[in-house]
Scaffold this motif. Structure first.
Motif, PDB file in Angstrom:
ATOM      1  N   ASP A  30       0.795  -1.230   0.000  1.00  0.00           N
ATOM      2  CA  ASP A  30       0.000   0.000   0.000  1.00  0.00           C
ATOM      3  C   ASP A  30       0.832   1.287   0.000  1.00  0.00           C
ATOM      4  O   ASP A  30       0.302   2.367   0.256  1.00  0.00           O
ATOM      5  CB  ASP A  30      -1.017   0.000   1.146  1.00  0.00           C
ATOM      6  N   VAL A  31       2.118   1.160  -0.305  1.00  0.00           N
ATOM      7  CA  VAL A  31       2.920   2.343  -0.643  1.00  0.00           C
ATOM      8  C   VAL A  31       2.639   2.649  -2.117  1.00  0.00           C
ATOM      9  O   VAL A  31       2.484   1.740  -2.930  1.00  0.00           O
ATOM     10  CB  VAL A  31       4.432   2.069  -0.420  1.00  0.00           C
ATOM     11  N   VAL A  32       2.539   3.945  -2.443  1.00  0.00           N
ATOM     12  CA  VAL A  32       2.242   4.341  -3.827  1.00  0.00           C
ATOM     13  C   VAL A  32       3.447   5.075  -4.405  1.00  0.00           C
ATOM     14  O   VAL A  32       3.930   6.048  -3.812  1.00  0.00           O
ATOM     15  CB  VAL A  32       0.994   5.243  -3.879  1.00  0.00           C
ATOM     16  N   VAL A  33       3.935   4.588  -5.539  1.00  0.00           N
ATOM     17  CA  VAL A  33       5.084   5.226  -6.203  1.00  0.00           C
ATOM     18  C   VAL A  33       4.828   5.335  -7.703  1.00  0.00           C
ATOM     19  O   VAL A  33       3.987   4.622  -8.264  1.00  0.00           O
ATOM     20  CB  VAL A  33       6.402   4.438  -5.995  1.00  0.00           C
ATOM     21  N   THR A  34       5.597   6.222  -8.342  1.00  0.00           N
ATOM     22  CA  THR A  34       5.562   6.287  -9.796  1.00  0.00           C
ATOM     23  C   THR A  34       6.773   5.545 -10.356  1.00  0.00           C
ATOM     24  O   THR A  34       7.797   5.382  -9.680  1.00  0.00           O
ATOM     25  CB  THR A  34       5.615   7.732 -10.310  1.00  0.00           C
ATOM     26  N   VAL A  35       6.627   5.115 -11.603  1.00  0.00           N
ATOM     27  CA  VAL A  35       7.744   4.532 -12.361  1.00  0.00           C
ATOM     28  C   VAL A  35       7.769   5.279 -13.688  1.00  0.00           C
ATOM     29  O   VAL A  35       6.844   5.150 -14.488  1.00  0.00           O
ATOM     30  CB  VAL A  35       7.543   3.024 -12.584  1.00  0.00           C
ATOM     31  N   GLY A  52      14.375  14.980 -29.573  1.00  0.00           N
ATOM     32  CA  GLY A  52      13.126  14.851 -28.820  1.00  0.00           C
ATOM     33  C   GLY A  52      13.328  13.945 -27.640  1.00  0.00           C
ATOM     34  O   GLY A  52      14.476  13.626 -27.281  1.00  0.00           O
ATOM     35  N   GLY A  53      12.253  13.538 -27.031  1.00  0.00           N
ATOM     36  CA  GLY A  53      12.378  12.688 -25.863  1.00  0.00           C
ATOM     37  C   GLY A  53      11.119  11.875 -25.659  1.00  0.00           C
ATOM     38  O   GLY A  53      10.077  12.164 -26.247  1.00  0.00           O
ATOM     39  N   VAL A  54      11.266  10.853 -24.835  1.00  0.00           N
ATOM     40  CA  VAL A  54      10.141   9.964 -24.516  1.00  0.00           C
ATOM     41  C   VAL A  54      10.180   9.670 -23.023  1.00  0.00           C
ATOM     42  O   VAL A  54      11.245   9.355 -22.475  1.00  0.00           O
ATOM     43  CB  VAL A  54      10.253   8.633 -25.299  1.00  0.00           C
ATOM     44  N   ARG A  55       9.027   9.798 -22.368  1.00  0.00           N
ATOM     45  CA  ARG A  55       8.891   9.359 -20.975  1.00  0.00           C
ATOM     46  C   ARG A  55       7.557   8.635 -20.872  1.00  0.00           C
ATOM     47  O   ARG A  55       6.572   9.042 -21.500  1.00  0.00           O
ATOM     48  CB  ARG A  55       8.935  10.546 -20.000  1.00  0.00           C
ATOM     49  N   VAL A  56       7.553   7.577 -20.094  1.00  0.00           N
ATOM     50  CA  VAL A  56       6.308   6.851 -19.814  1.00  0.00           C
ATOM     51  C   VAL A  56       6.239   6.681 -18.307  1.00  0.00           C
ATOM     52  O   VAL A  56       7.221   6.282 -17.676  1.00  0.00           O
ATOM     53  CB  VAL A  56       6.277   5.469 -20.505  1.00  0.00           C
ATOM     54  N   GLU A  57       5.086   7.013 -17.731  1.00  0.00           N
ATOM     55  CA  GLU A  57       4.961   7.012 -16.273  1.00  0.00           C
ATOM     56  C   GLU A  57       3.624   6.430 -15.843  1.00  0.00           C
ATOM     57  O   GLU A  57       2.573   6.807 -16.357  1.00  0.00           O
ATOM     58  CB  GLU A  57       5.040   8.453 -15.741  1.00  0.00           C
ATOM     59  N   ASP A  58       3.705   5.533 -14.883  1.00  0.00           N
ATOM     60  CA  ASP A  58       2.504   5.053 -14.204  1.00  0.00           C
ATOM     61  C   ASP A  58       2.656   5.271 -12.712  1.00  0.00           C
ATOM     62  O   ASP A  58       3.772   5.279 -12.177  1.00  0.00           O
ATOM     63  CB  ASP A  58       2.292   3.557 -14.464  1.00  0.00           C
ATOM     64  N   GLY A  94       3.640  -7.810  -6.009  1.00  0.00           N
ATOM     65  CA  GLY A  94       3.762  -7.037  -7.245  1.00  0.00           C
ATOM     66  C   GLY A  94       3.245  -5.635  -7.052  1.00  0.00           C
ATOM     67  O   GLY A  94       3.578  -4.955  -6.079  1.00  0.00           O
ATOM     68  N   CYS A  95       2.407  -5.205  -7.955  1.00  0.00           N
ATOM     69  CA  CYS A  95       1.788  -3.896  -7.800  1.00  0.00           C
ATOM     70  C   CYS A  95       0.508  -3.815  -8.619  1.00  0.00           C
ATOM     71  O   CYS A  95       0.255  -4.648  -9.481  1.00  0.00           O
ATOM     72  CB  CYS A  95       2.756  -2.767  -8.183  1.00  0.00           C
ATOM     73  N   HIS A  96      -0.257  -2.799  -8.300  1.00  0.00           N
ATOM     74  CA  HIS A  96      -1.543  -2.556  -8.927  1.00  0.00           C
ATOM     75  C   HIS A  96      -1.463  -1.165  -9.558  1.00  0.00           C
ATOM     76  O   HIS A  96      -1.119  -0.202  -8.869  1.00  0.00           O
ATOM     77  CB  HIS A  96      -2.606  -2.600  -7.816  1.00  0.00           C
ATOM     78  N   THR A  97      -1.717  -1.063 -10.854  1.00  0.00           N
ATOM     79  CA  THR A  97      -1.520   0.209 -11.556  1.00  0.00           C
ATOM     80  C   THR A  97      -2.772   1.078 -11.468  1.00  0.00           C
ATOM     81  O   THR A  97      -3.866   0.634 -11.813  1.00  0.00           O
ATOM     82  CB  THR A  97      -1.161  -0.053 -13.026  1.00  0.00           C
ATOM     83  N   LEU A  98      -2.597   2.298 -10.995  1.00  0.00           N
ATOM     84  CA  LEU A  98      -3.737   3.224 -10.901  1.00  0.00           C
ATOM     85  C   LEU A  98      -3.985   3.949 -12.220  1.00  0.00           C
ATOM     86  O   LEU A  98      -5.117   4.250 -12.561  1.00  0.00           O
ATOM     87  CB  LEU A  98      -3.487   4.258  -9.802  1.00  0.00           C
ATOM     88  N   THR A  99      -2.899   4.275 -12.924  1.00  0.00           N
ATOM     89  CA  THR A  99      -3.005   5.029 -14.181  1.00  0.00           C
ATOM     90  C   THR A  99      -3.137   4.035 -15.318  1.00  0.00           C
ATOM     91  O   THR A  99      -2.213   3.263 -15.580  1.00  0.00           O
ATOM     92  CB  THR A  99      -1.733   5.878 -14.358  1.00  0.00           C
ATOM     93  N   ARG A 100      -4.291   4.048 -15.981  1.00  0.00           N
ATOM     94  CA  ARG A 100      -4.589   2.938 -16.888  1.00  0.00           C
ATOM     95  C   ARG A 100      -4.727   3.343 -18.349  1.00  0.00           C
ATOM     96  O   ARG A 100      -5.200   2.556 -19.163  1.00  0.00           O
ATOM     97  CB  ARG A 100      -5.866   2.251 -16.415  1.00  0.00           C
ATOM     98  N   PHE A 101      -4.358   4.545 -18.694  1.00  0.00           N
ATOM     99  CA  PHE A 101      -4.503   4.959 -20.086  1.00  0.00           C
ATOM    100  C   PHE A 101      -3.615   4.063 -20.956  1.00  0.00           C
ATOM    101  O   PHE A 101      -2.477   3.760 -20.591  1.00  0.00           O
ATOM    102  CB  PHE A 101      -4.111   6.440 -20.249  1.00  0.00           C
ATOM    103  N   PRO A 102      -4.138   3.640 -22.127  1.00  0.00           N
ATOM    104  CA  PRO A 102      -3.342   2.738 -22.987  1.00  0.00           C
ATOM    105  C   PRO A 102      -1.993   3.352 -23.368  1.00  0.00           C
ATOM    106  O   PRO A 102      -1.827   4.571 -23.376  1.00  0.00           O
ATOM    107  CB  PRO A 102      -4.223   2.580 -24.233  1.00  0.00           C
ATOM    108  N   LYS A 103      -1.050   2.463 -23.722  1.00  0.00           N
ATOM    109  CA  LYS A 103       0.301   2.938 -24.028  1.00  0.00           C
ATOM    110  C   LYS A 103       0.611   2.899 -25.521  1.00  0.00           C
ATOM    111  O   LYS A 103       1.780   3.078 -25.899  1.00  0.00           O
ATOM    112  CB  LYS A 103       1.322   2.110 -23.248  1.00  0.00           C
ATOM    113  N   ASP A 104      -0.388   2.707 -26.362  1.00  0.00           N
ATOM    114  CA  ASP A 104      -0.105   2.823 -27.793  1.00  0.00           C
ATOM    115  C   ASP A 104       0.236   4.268 -28.105  1.00  0.00           C
ATOM    116  O   ASP A 104      -0.311   5.189 -27.500  1.00  0.00           O
ATOM    117  CB  ASP A 104      -1.277   2.320 -28.634  1.00  0.00           C
ATOM    118  N   ILE A 105       1.153   4.476 -29.044  1.00  0.00           N
ATOM    119  CA  ILE A 105       1.742   5.814 -29.168  1.00  0.00           C
ATOM    120  C   ILE A 105       1.147   6.655 -30.299  1.00  0.00           C
ATOM    121  O   ILE A 105       1.450   7.850 -30.395  1.00  0.00           O
ATOM    122  CB  ILE A 105       3.273   5.725 -29.351  1.00  0.00           C
ATOM    123  N   ALA A 106       0.330   6.084 -31.136  1.00  0.00           N
ATOM    124  CA  ALA A 106      -0.173   6.854 -32.282  1.00  0.00           C
ATOM    125  C   ALA A 106      -1.108   7.972 -31.837  1.00  0.00           C
ATOM    126  O   ALA A 106      -1.938   7.784 -30.969  1.00  0.00           O
ATOM    127  CB  ALA A 106      -0.898   5.922 -33.247  1.00  0.00           C
TER     128      ALA A 106
END
Ligand code: ZN
Ligand code: ZN
Length: 398
Positions: free
Chosen positions: A356-361, A371-377, A385-397
């Motif tokens: 129940d600790v909450v962190v970003t990755v 340019g640059g790329v960052r992906v964060e959940d 393991g962990c449970h992801t709160l941020t669920r927006f798809p990761k397709d990039i188009a």
């Protein structure tokens, strides 16, 4: 069994999240479990003992809110071994009383509302009543001048620096906190779903940011969690670029990093899109490597793991791809009442993750001129393991 089971009486079973699994915006009407505020003072007193002080003067507002439920913009709490007093000014007379009651603090937290002198007197009285000789101050939050003033006001108690006493408690979220963070994340997911089509419509970065902020508010956020980042083309190489007047064009990478606040609790998510579909050249490889590194970081999260090892899981993959120096920030951070809170997830970090600790990755690769790329959940740590709160798809188009 998955980690999305519903809350069982008496709390979650081992390995289970306290979340109910459904953090879609559609679920926003359902009743919220209460925040478990009342028992936090007892847990804090154990931390006060461990810090070698008799009392803690809590001046950081998120900590005041965490301990008492009071969310005003001015207030101080003194917690001694036997009591606690909240002082604030007349603007918050009604609100403070209501919020203490709502938090279950009737009778456990004394409230003093008045001018500065009355507040100081109330704190001094409480320190005397608690026989405080060693008074803990929040050293990371108190200015030099404030420290001198507290020493005068609360004499003969001697100010002693403490660090992270309340913040340590705040790392572990209760069921009510997790549900609020899930809602903040769901609001942000829904806002991005609305706004994503704009990216291909030749609009400016600041127009996309405003659209996101507006959508989050309309969907129930009380505010944005921090200044929304929309960084396109060469601007995407700046990890914390401010949205500019630059028009987003075909072929651009666009870093979108943003979050919502729901009942005080924040979300944090980054997605990087490629306008017009598939990236070309070096940028294509950057998208692949960052996605792989982010997935490896999330896969490394579980109770018992040092946050430095989560960072290493991301960083090694990026270094292997030849971009060690292009990932210049830490992998993540705790989130909650603050957008950046304990624990930090960086190289060599020794904090051990617990349930129940909450962190970003959020690894990233930034190449000037390209340019640059960052992906964060934002994820909730579980036993396995962990449970992801941020669920927006990761397709990039886009
Ligand atoms: Zn972020
Ligand atoms: Zn972040």
């Amino acid at each position: 069994m998955g980690i999305e089971g519903t809350v069982a009486p008496g709390g979650p079973a081992a390995g289970e999240s306290r979340l109910t699994g459904d953090n879609s915006v559609m679920a926003l009407d359902s009743a919220l479990p209460p925040l478990q505020v009342a028992d936090r003072l007892a847990r804090l007193r154990a931390g006060i003992d461990a810090a070698g002080v008799d009392a803690l003067l809590v001046t950081a507002l998120p900590n005041v809110r965490y301990l008492t439920g009071f969310s005003g913009s001015a207030g101080v709490v003194l917690v001694t071994g036997r009591g606690a007093v909240l002082v604030t000014d007349g603007r918050y007379r009604t609100q403070a009383a209501e919020q203490l009651t709502a938090a279950g603090h009737d009778g456990t937290v004394e409230l003093c509302v008045g001018g500065l002198q009355a507040q100081r007197d109330a704190l001094a009285d409480a320190a005397r009543a608690g026989a405080v000789t060693r008074l803990g101050l929040e050293a990371d939050r108190v200015t030099w001048s404030a420290k001198r003033r507290w020493a005068e006001d609360l004499a003969p108690a001697e100010p002693v620096p403490t660090s992270g006493v309340v913040e340590l408690l705040r790392q572990v979220k209760d069921a009510g906190e997790l549900v609020r963070m899930a809602r903040a994340a769901a609001i942000a997911d829904a806002a991005l779903a609305e706004v994503r089509p704009l990216l291909a419509q030749h609009v400016r970065e600041d127009e996309v940011a405003l659209a996101l902020d507006t959508a989050m508010r309309r969907l129930g956020a009380e505010d944005r969690a921090f200044e929304t980042i929309v960084a396109s083309g060469p601007n995407a190489a700046k990890p914390h670029a401010r949205p500019s007047k630059r028009v987003i064009v075909e072929g651009d990478p666009v870093v979108v990093d943003f979050g919502a606040i729901f009942e005080g609790y924040r979300s944090d998510m980054t997605r990087t899109f490629c306008v017009g579909g598939e990236p070309a050249g070096t940028l294509a490889r950057v998208f692949d490597v960052v996605a792989e590194a982010q997935a490896a970081g999330v896969a490394a999260v579980r109770a018992g793991v040092a946050t430095g090892d989560v960072d290493k899981a991301c960083r090694d993959l990026i270094a292997d791809a030849g971009w060690k120096d292009a990932f210049e920030h830490g992998t993540g951070h705790g989130v909650g009442l603050d957008i950046h809170e304990a624990p930090s997830v960086g190289p060599g970090s020794t904090a051990i993750l617990g349930p129940d600790v909450v962190v970003t990755v959020e690894p990233g690769v930034y190449l000037a001129g390209i340019g640059g790329v960052r992906v964060e959940d934002t994820v909730v740590v579980t036993v396995d393991g962990c449970h992801t709160l941020t669920r927006f798809p990761k397709d990039i188009a886009a």
